[in-house]
Design a protein around this motif. Sequence first.
Motif, PDB file in Angstrom:
ATOM      1  N   MET A   1       0.822  -1.214   0.000  1.00 41.25           N
ATOM      2  CA  MET A   1       0.000   0.000   0.000  1.00 41.25           C
ATOM      3  C   MET A   1       0.855   1.263   0.000  1.00 41.25           C
ATOM      4  O   MET A   1       0.512   2.263  -0.604  1.00 41.25           O
ATOM      5  N   LYS A   2       1.974   1.196   0.708  1.00 42.92           N
ATOM      6  CA  LYS A   2       2.802   2.388   0.863  1.00 42.92           C
ATOM      7  C   LYS A   2       3.447   2.797  -0.452  1.00 42.92           C
ATOM      8  O   LYS A   2       3.504   3.979  -0.798  1.00 42.92           O
ATOM      9  N   LYS A   3       3.919   1.803  -1.219  1.00 39.97           N
ATOM     10  CA  LYS A   3       4.623   2.111  -2.464  1.00 39.97           C
ATOM     11  C   LYS A   3       3.715   2.792  -3.491  1.00 39.97           C
ATOM     12  O   LYS A   3       4.083   3.831  -4.045  1.00 39.97           O
ATOM     13  N   PRO A   4       2.524   2.244  -3.786  1.00 39.97           N
ATOM     14  CA  PRO A   4       1.643   2.923  -4.748  1.00 39.97           C
ATOM     15  C   PRO A   4       1.262   4.339  -4.298  1.00 39.97           C
ATOM     16  O   PRO A   4       1.154   5.251  -5.123  1.00 39.97           O
ATOM     17  N   PHE A   5       1.040   4.511  -2.987  1.00 39.57           N
ATOM     18  CA  PHE A   5       0.675   5.834  -2.477  1.00 39.57           C
ATOM     19  C   PHE A   5       1.790   6.836  -2.720  1.00 39.57           C
ATOM     20  O   PHE A   5       1.544   7.956  -3.184  1.00 39.57           O
ATOM     21  N   LEU A   6       3.033   6.460  -2.412  1.00 42.25           N
ATOM     22  CA  LEU A   6       4.168   7.360  -2.609  1.00 42.25           C
ATOM     23  C   LEU A   6       4.381   7.668  -4.087  1.00 42.25           C
ATOM     24  O   LEU A   6       4.698   8.798  -4.459  1.00 42.25           O
ATOM     25  N   LYS A   7       4.203   6.639  -4.928  1.00 42.75           N
ATOM     26  CA  LYS A   7       4.344   6.857  -6.375  1.00 42.75           C
ATOM     27  C   LYS A   7       3.280   7.828  -6.877  1.00 42.75           C
ATOM     28  O   LYS A   7       3.558   8.757  -7.647  1.00 42.75           O
ATOM     29  N   ASN A   8       2.036   7.612  -6.426  1.00 42.63           N
ATOM     30  CA  ASN A   8       0.939   8.482  -6.834  1.00 42.63           C
ATOM     31  C   ASN A   8       1.170   9.913  -6.360  1.00 42.63           C
ATOM     32  O   ASN A   8       0.932  10.879  -7.096  1.00 42.63           O
ATOM     33  N   LEU A   9       1.655  10.051  -5.116  1.00 43.28           N
ATOM     34  CA  LEU A   9       1.944  11.370  -4.569  1.00 43.28           C
ATOM     35  C   LEU A   9       3.026  12.071  -5.378  1.00 43.28           C
ATOM     36  O   LEU A   9       2.934  13.274  -5.664  1.00 43.28           O
ATOM     37  N   LEU A  10       4.056  11.324  -5.772  1.00 39.39           N
ATOM     38  CA  LEU A  10       5.147  11.891  -6.566  1.00 39.39           C
ATOM     39  C   LEU A  10       4.651  12.364  -7.928  1.00 39.39           C
ATOM     40  O   LEU A  10       4.984  13.470  -8.381  1.00 39.39           O
ATOM     41  N   LEU A  11       3.831  11.532  -8.590  1.00 35.55           N
ATOM     42  CA  LEU A  11       3.336  11.886  -9.920  1.00 35.55           C
ATOM     43  C   LEU A  11       2.429  13.114  -9.876  1.00 35.55           C
ATOM     44  O   LEU A  11       2.508  13.994 -10.742  1.00 35.55           O
ATOM     45  N   TRP A  12       1.570  13.192  -8.872  1.00 37.88           N
ATOM     46  CA  TRP A  12       0.708  14.365  -8.734  1.00 37.88           C
ATOM     47  C   TRP A  12       1.506  15.610  -8.384  1.00 37.88           C
ATOM     48  O   TRP A  12       1.212  16.708  -8.867  1.00 37.88           O
ATOM     49  N   SER A  13       2.518  15.441  -7.557  1.00 37.17           N
ATOM     50  CA  SER A  13       3.373  16.574  -7.192  1.00 37.17           C
ATOM     51  C   SER A  13       4.098  17.113  -8.415  1.00 37.17           C
ATOM     52  O   SER A  13       4.178  18.332  -8.619  1.00 37.17           O
ATOM     53  N   MET A  14       4.614  16.225  -9.245  1.00 34.32           N
ATOM     54  CA  MET A  14       5.268  16.639 -10.486  1.00 34.32           C
ATOM     55  C   MET A  14       4.294  17.395 -11.379  1.00 34.32           C
ATOM     56  O   MET A  14       4.631  18.438 -11.955  1.00 34.32           O
ATOM     57  N   SER A  15       3.079  16.890 -11.485  1.00 32.00           N
ATOM     58  CA  SER A  15       2.068  17.524 -12.343  1.00 32.00           C
ATOM     59  C   SER A  15       1.713  18.918 -11.830  1.00 32.00           C
ATOM     60  O   SER A  15       1.573  19.869 -12.615  1.00 32.00           O
ATOM     61  N   ILE A  16       1.571  19.045 -10.514  1.00 30.52           N
ATOM     62  CA  ILE A  16       1.233  20.346  -9.917  1.00 30.52           C
ATOM     63  C   ILE A  16       2.360  21.344 -10.135  1.00 30.52           C
ATOM     64  O   ILE A  16       2.122  22.507 -10.483  1.00 30.52           O
ATOM     65  N   ILE A  17       3.600  20.902  -9.962  1.00 31.61           N
ATOM     66  CA  ILE A  17       4.757  21.797 -10.150  1.00 31.61           C
ATOM     67  C   ILE A  17       4.812  22.289 -11.597  1.00 31.61           C
ATOM     68  O   ILE A  17       5.004  23.476 -11.863  1.00 31.61           O
ATOM     69  N   PHE A  18       4.647  21.363 -12.549  1.00 31.26           N
ATOM     70  CA  PHE A  18       4.648  21.752 -13.970  1.00 31.26           C
ATOM     71  C   PHE A  18       3.547  22.767 -14.255  1.00 31.26           C
ATOM     72  O   PHE A  18       3.754  23.767 -14.949  1.00 31.26           O
ATOM     73  N   THR A  19       2.364  22.522 -13.715  1.00 28.14           N
ATOM     74  CA  THR A  19       1.228  23.413 -13.951  1.00 28.14           C
ATOM     75  C   THR A  19       1.484  24.796 -13.368  1.00 28.14           C
ATOM     76  O   THR A  19       1.178  25.822 -14.000  1.00 28.14           O
ATOM     77  N   LEU A  20       2.041  24.857 -12.167  1.00 31.18           N
ATOM     78  CA  LEU A  20       2.357  26.147 -11.547  1.00 31.18           C
ATOM     79  C   LEU A  20       3.395  26.909 -12.359  1.00 31.18           C
ATOM     80  O   LEU A  20       3.310  28.133 -12.502  1.00 31.18           O
ATOM     81  N   LEU A  21       4.372  26.185 -12.905  1.00 29.20           N
ATOM     82  CA  LEU A  21       5.387  26.837 -13.741  1.00 29.20           C
ATOM     83  C   LEU A  21       4.742  27.437 -14.993  1.00 29.20           C
ATOM     84  O   LEU A  21       5.067  28.555 -15.391  1.00 29.20           O
ATOM     85  N   PHE A  22       3.820  26.696 -15.600  1.00 23.67           N
ATOM     86  CA  PHE A  22       3.127  27.218 -16.779  1.00 23.67           C
ATOM     87  C   PHE A  22       2.249  28.411 -16.415  1.00 23.67           C
ATOM     88  O   PHE A  22       2.122  29.351 -17.199  1.00 23.67           O
ATOM     89  N   ALA A  23       1.629  28.366 -15.223  1.00 29.63           N
ATOM     90  CA  ALA A  23       0.787  29.480 -14.786  1.00 29.63           C
ATOM     91  C   ALA A  23       1.620  30.751 -14.623  1.00 29.63           C
ATOM     92  O   ALA A  23       1.212  31.839 -15.052  1.00 29.63           O
ATOM     93  N   VAL A  24       2.805  30.620 -14.029  1.00 28.94           N
ATOM     94  CA  VAL A  24       3.695  31.769 -13.855  1.00 28.94           C
ATOM     95  C   VAL A  24       4.167  32.278 -15.212  1.00 28.94           C
ATOM     96  O   VAL A  24       4.197  33.491 -15.467  1.00 28.94           O
ATOM     97  N   TYR A  25       4.509  31.342 -16.104  1.00 27.93           N
ATOM     98  CA  TYR A  25       4.964  31.726 -17.449  1.00 27.93           C
ATOM     99  C   TYR A  25       3.876  32.496 -18.182  1.00 27.93           C
ATOM    100  O   TYR A  25       4.141  33.543 -18.794  1.00 27.93           O
ATOM    101  N   GLN A  26       2.635  31.990 -18.133  1.00 24.86           N
ATOM    102  CA  GLN A  26       1.533  32.657 -18.804  1.00 24.86           C
ATOM    103  C   GLN A  26       1.278  34.043 -18.213  1.00 24.86           C
ATOM    104  O   GLN A  26       0.951  34.990 -18.925  1.00 24.86           O
TER     105      GLN A  26
END
Length: 272
Positions: A1-26
């Motif tokens: 259970m711990k491994k999928p949760f951490l992987k999911n958290l990492l992937l969502w965190s990456m997505s949020i960071i990318f989105t915030l960078l695009f928001a600042v760029y725009q």
Amino acid sequence: MKKPFLKNLLLWSMSIIFTLLFAVYQRMTGPTYPIAGKVNVEGQEISYKLLRTWGGDEDAIIKINVSNDVDGFVEWRRYKSNDEWTKTSMTRKGESLEFNIPHQPPAGKVMYNINLIKGDKQFALQQEPTVIRFKGHVPLWIVILHVIFIFGAMLMSVRTGIEAFTRGAKAYRFTIITVVFWIIGGFVFGPIMQKYAFGAFWTGWPFGHDLTDNKSLIALVFWVLALFKLRKNQNNRWAPILATIIMIVVFLIPHSVLGSEIDHTVKTSENR
């Protein structure tokens, strides 16, 4: 259970960071972001911010904080017109100089140069004229919902692309959410905003050349194609990855480039 949760958290965190960078760029690119800078006037460093967009029914107010021994004037004329340049002195208001750019109809633009004066010397703030575009007032709640759904679509787009790249099982589900968010943000609230601001719901293809409308349409086409591909085969990786790449390219194009504007040299109509 711990491994999928951490992987999911990492992937969502990456997505949020990318989105915030695009928001600042725009936010910081494109023809509507204010031009900020500093100019040295006889040893006095003066900061300024030159507006490039103005909403509502009033004149656009340009204000520069300067000492009492500094004056200024503005040279201005309507953009895309045969007008002569008008020279107007700036008005002293306490610790600042102000100039009201005459209100223009929605999509009307004015180009202006500001020069500061101290003694017998003049100091230009910009080498090239600054262009400001006027627009109608857009209710704040519409702007907020538009932004939420547009960047929600960007977030889901990045997350979908990562999911497809890592061969995750949720690419189809994420694609559906991406398409729904993009339609609501770009094709419901986007046109409503444009109607308030410039008097037309849609000025992209086939009615005009508005790049914001056109790039939104292109992104939607690729995401709908990805949705159909995944519906037939949920193991398809390249359709959602390609759609994600197209979405990234769309967000890299500064907002409002080739946007609505009036051409005063054309007397038969107001091109927008």
